[in-house]
Scaffold this active site. Structure first.
Site, PDB file in Angstrom:
ATOM      1  N   HIS A 182       0.721  -1.407   0.127  1.00 54.25           N
ATOM      2  CA  HIS A 182      -0.006   0.026  -0.030  1.00 54.25           C
ATOM      3  C   HIS A 182       0.860   1.251   0.022  1.00 54.25           C
ATOM      4  O   HIS A 182       2.023   1.112   0.166  1.00 54.25           O
ATOM      5  CB  HIS A 182      -1.050  -0.085   1.054  1.00 54.25           C
ATOM      6  N   CYS A 198       2.865  -5.032   6.635  1.00 53.91           N
ATOM      7  CA  CYS A 198       2.506  -4.572   5.234  1.00 53.91           C
ATOM      8  C   CYS A 198       3.688  -3.783   4.735  1.00 53.91           C
ATOM      9  O   CYS A 198       4.580  -3.502   5.388  1.00 53.91           O
ATOM     10  CB  CYS A 198       1.416  -3.525   5.409  1.00 53.91           C
TER      11      CYS A 198
END
Length: 224
Positions: A182, A198
């Site tokens: 992301h 992440c």
């Protein structure tokens, strides 16, 4: 495939953390021969690559590249890998993400990765992608941070959303690993281990990657 025991342990940790920043580890030493960001003149090519994007749903400002080690700028590089062209490879120790291409080439992006204790590795795929995604903090996080209660049903997309301009969702088979590729507005985090699992990219870089890969793209996360 991802080790099942590791998958369950790390997925639980990632879910509890919700991809937000965590305590930052000490920065890695600069690579020999790599100039520091301070005082380095940025070429017009890189300045154009990381320019402002006023046409986005939420207009993105230009990135101040003086704050980032030039080794982490997006660039086409020579890269040999056994995986076929069109595979995403995350080189966790070196803080790079590669998108393999034909002819021994790859597009390389600088990334921020999961901090120690939340590292993960294995083979999976990109199940789907979202532009300007909604971020939903898990119940465990809301319990620790009651001010997040207002986002129990989801934090609307925007410049302050932790998932940034784009998110690519990583699945093992039909199971959501709860890990994402992301965007981030925290440019200082590129090249460091700060999140809870992440993989984060500069906003302009995650948009570039998003536009290059389809759903179903294989991804390999290497720890060594």
């Amino acid at each position: 495939m991802l080790n099942r025991r590791q998958f369950l342990a790390f997925a639980t940790a990632a879910f509890a953390a919700g991809c937000q920043n965590q305590a930052q580890l000490p920065p890695r030493p600069a690579r020999p021969g790599t100039p520091g960001a301070d005082g380095v003149k940025v070429s017009s090519d890189f300045a154009q690559m990381y320019r402002a994007m006023p046409g986005e749903r939420f207009p993105l400002p230009a990135i101040d590249l003086s704050k980032i080690d030039p080794v982490y700028y997006r660039q086409l590089v020579d890269y040999s890998a056994p995986e076929p062209a069109g595979t995403i490879i995350v080189d966790t120790p070196n803080r790079f993400l590669y998108l393999t291409m034909a002819g021994g080439k790859a597009m390389r992006y600088g990334v921020g990765i999961g901090r120690a204790g939340f590292a993960w590795g294995g083979r999976a795929r990109i199940q789907h992608k979202r532009a300007w995604p909604t971020w939903t903090p898990p119940a465990e996080m809301i319990a620790r941070q009651p001010d997040l209660e207002k986002y129990r049903e989801g934090m609307p997309p925007g410049l302050d959303n932790p998932l940034g301009a784009r998110a690519l969702y990583i699945f093992e088979g039909n199971r959501d690993t709860l890990y994402r590729l992301h965007g981030t507005a925290d440019t200082w985090s590129i090249g460091k281990a700060v999140s809870s699992g992440c993989v984060r990219l500069l906003q302009q870089d995650v948009i570039d990657l998003y536009n290059r890969v389809p759903n179903g793209t294989p991804i390999v996360v290497r720890q060594a």
